[in-house]
Design an enzyme around this catalytic site. Structure first.
Site, PDB file in Angstrom:
ATOM      1  CG  ASP A  68      17.893 -12.988   9.863  1.00 58.06           C
ATOM      2  OD1 ASP A  68      17.396 -11.851   9.702  1.00 58.06           O
ATOM      3  OD2 ASP A  68      18.775 -13.238  10.710  1.00 58.06           O
TER       4      ASP A  68
ATOM      5  CG  ASN B 195      20.006 -14.702  13.842  1.00 58.67           C
ATOM      6  OD1 ASN B 195      20.810 -14.408  12.950  1.00 58.67           O
ATOM      7  ND2 ASN B 195      19.399 -15.873  13.897  1.00 58.67           N
TER       8      ASN B 195
ATOM      9  CG  ASP C  85      21.801 -17.420 -11.060  1.00 57.00           C
ATOM     10  OD1 ASP C  85      22.193 -17.869  -9.963  1.00 57.00           O
ATOM     11  OD2 ASP C  85      20.696 -17.712 -11.561  1.00 57.00           O
TER      12      ASP C  85
ATOM     13  CG  ASP D 206      22.907 -12.127  10.703  1.00 59.83           C
ATOM     14  OD1 ASP D 206      21.855 -12.633  11.149  1.00 59.83           O
ATOM     15  OD2 ASP D 206      24.046 -12.366  11.161  1.00 59.83           O
TER      16      ASP D 206
ATOM     17  CD  GLU E 208      16.486 -18.888 -14.059  1.00 61.54           C
ATOM     18  OE1 GLU E 208      17.667 -18.563 -13.928  1.00 61.54           O
ATOM     19  OE2 GLU E 208      16.043 -19.972 -13.641  1.00 61.54           O
TER      20      GLU E 208
ATOM     21  CG  ASP F 155      22.666 -16.770  11.774  1.00 61.93           C
ATOM     22  OD1 ASP F 155      22.755 -15.739  11.071  1.00 61.93           O
ATOM     23  OD2 ASP F 155      21.775 -17.622  11.605  1.00 61.93           O
TER      24      ASP F 155
END
Ligand code: NOJ
Length: 563
Positions: free
Chosen positions: A29, A23, A331, A21, A255, A25
């Site tokens: 990103d 920034n 997953d 991350d 997939e 938040d």
């Protein structure tokens, strides 16, 4: 065998939400990823597969796309994407995009139009059916619990959604849908991306007439039975190849839920009329039961079954198609907690052993973020710890129906949940593992103070450096050709501890022996193998044992070249 760059590659999957991350938040990103390209370069991979970064209301963490040609606000802007692509290329890293076109978000403009009236020009972009006796049009159940159909008041009809009700399935039978998808793909290719990982691409052609399927004792029949490997799927992929893929030099991996070896030979055929390779799930399903709630048990994978299964894929696709090799993705639970031993004593050794076993096979290996550190499952304790809709829905489905006891089911979900893979990447031992300066969207695994990239980069015998070595052996060593292209043969098929196999090419033999157990095991070199000169390529234990008669320590992995 035909050579290709995507056969010689090692791919790293980034799950952007949980990688880095930039920034504060609490959500990873694009700028965060760009800032970590040096790290990926040091690991030695040459391709990044980005889980979806498109605009999305995030019902399923970006696998529900509302605009294919825009970026999710949480992740940044298209300018950030262009910068990531340029910087990645400058680092010698290719970018493979996730292509999610079995379904869109219900907030995609196509669906908003489609649901607005029965005669809207986009009506036929999705799969609408009249109610049957006032209920769902057939008995298909969704991957995320409950029926695969949602009633829409506006027009009094149901639409099909194999995943959440915010993920309506596209109608690939409509040529206009295919035109739109191919146009969008072309737009991304023209931007300079290097390939596509195609989400549940085996499901785009539904069974003719959408018939009821076997319920196996459950309330619904699994929709995969009516959607996987359907009547037109190969036709659609050949059309995609002709109209888009063949015009670029791409890596394509499908997939393929529900794919069998026979089907994979078509999807990934070496004539190249469809895809380069597929993800199959037979090995990750080995610890599931055959009941409708079968995923949610804490069963262990049977080693003999695992060896035989993976070996069948190796030998049967050989020369005919190409394998992808993976243990982990966004997953799946963490492999060291699933197949290995994540206790402090054995975590690193077992993570290295499991990695060796996969990376020496024939096929293209995939590393999922954090796997290269031996990141583990998260100690989930209550339902409120989870973010993933699959896990939360499954809990309600089986507990509410009285089929399972809350505590026992919670324990199984904690073990199998997709959220195990989605906790933030552990960069260092600082606050929030260095992932964010804010509050992370999902809790950081508390073991980050011990398990993190900074510590491992500084320690030569870490899991990170072991992966780095495995990747370098495959990509840039005198034995690369043998590791990438050599034939595969399983040895000791019935040994319950040792996963051992040979790879052969041009007079050279690779011998791989992995003890997938926490007990000692004895290995005796098969008599027909040359023993004259053996060169050890890699081992997760110190020393240079000879490949004759040998006691393998717990979780020991050894690889030799016999010349
Ligand atoms: C498969 C993806 O890997 C998974 O994360 C997603 O939930 C479903 N497809 C639906 O797109």
């Amino acid at each position: 065998m035909k050579k290709a760059w995507w056969k010689e590659s090692v791919i790293y999957q980034v799950y952007p939400r949980s990688f880095c991350d930039s920034n504060g938040d609490g959500i990873g990103d694009l700028k965060g990823i760009t800032g970590k390209l040096d790290y990926l370069q040091e690991l030695g991979v040459n391709v990044i597969w980005l889980s979806p970064v498109y605009r999305s209301p995030n019902d399923d963490n970006g696998y529900d796309i509302s605009d294919y040609q825009d970026i999710m606000e949480d992740f940044g802007t298209m300018a950030d994407f262009d910068e990531l692509l340029a910087q990645a290329h400058a680092h010698g890293l290719k970018i493979v995009m996730d292509l999610v076109v079995n379904h869109t978000s219900d907030e995609h403009a196509w669906f908003v139009e489609s649901r607005s009236s029965r005669d809207n020009p986009k009506r036929d972009y999705y799969i609408w059916r009249e109610p049957r006796n006032g209920k769902e049009p057939n008995n298909w159940g969704s991957f995320f619990s409950g029926p695969a159909w949602e009633f829409d008041e506006t027009t009094g009809m149901y639409y099909l959604h194999c995943f959440s009700k915010k993920q309506p399935d596209l109608n690939w039978e409509n040529p206009e849908v295919r035109d739109q998808v191919f146009k969008m793909m072309t737009w991304w290719c023209d931007k300079g991306i290097d390939g596509f990982r195609m989400d549940v691409i085996s499901m785009i052609s539904k069974k003719e007439g959408l018939p009821d399927v076997e319920t196996n004792g459950g309330l619904y029949g699994h929709c995969s039975l009516g959607t996987c490997n359907g009547p037109h799927v190969h036709e659609y992929l050949q059309e995609m190849r002709n109209r888009v893929l063949s015009r670029y030099d791409l890596l394509t991996v499908g997939e393929c839920a529900g794919v069998t070896i026979e089907e994979a030979k078509k999807y990934a055929n070496s004539e190249g009329t469809e895809l380069n390779m597929v993800f199959q799930f037979e090995h990750t399903d080995l610890d599931a039961r055959l009941t409708p709630d079968g995923k949610w048990y804490k069963d262990k994978i049977d080693i003999v079954a695992l060896k035989k299964l993976l070996s069948r894929w190796e030998t049967e696709l050989s020369e005919i198609a190409w394998n992808s090799l993976f243990w982990c993705n966004h997953d799946q639970p963490r492999i060291v907690s699933r197949l290995g031993d994540d206790s402090p004593r054995w975590r690193e050794t077992s993570a290295k052993c499991i990695a060796t076993c996969l990376h020496m096979m024939q096929g293209t290996p995939y590393v999922y973020q954090g796997e290269e550190l031996g990141m583990t499952n998260y100690p989930f304790r209550s339902l409120s710890d989870f973010r993933d809709l699959e896990s939360i829905n499954a809990y309600h489905e089986w507990v509410d129906a009285g089929v399972r006891q809350p505590e026992e089911l919670l324990e199984a979900i904690a073990y199998k949940s997709r959220d195990n893979a989605r906790t933030p990447f552990q960069w260092d031992d600082g606050p929030n593992a260095g992932f964010t300066t804010g509050t992370p969207w999902i809790a950081v695994n508390p073991n980050y103070t011990r398990i993190n990239a900074k510590e491992q980069l500084a320690r030569p015998d870490s899991v990170f450096h072991y992966y780095q070595k495995l990747i370098a052996l495959r990509r840039q060593s005198v034995d690369s050709e043998l590791i990438v292209y050599g034939d595969y043969a399983l040895i000791l098929p019935d040994d319950p501890q040792l996963f051992a196999y040979l790879r052969r090419l041009g007079g050279k033999t690779l011998l791989v022996v992995c003890n997938l157990s926490g007990e000692k095991a004895s290995f005796r070199k098969p008599d027909d193998l040359p023993a004259a000169s053996a060169r050890q390529l890699i081992s997760n234990y110190p020393g240079e044992p000879a490949p004759y008669s040998l006691v393998m320590e717990p979780w020991q992995a050894n690889v030799w070249v016999l010349e």
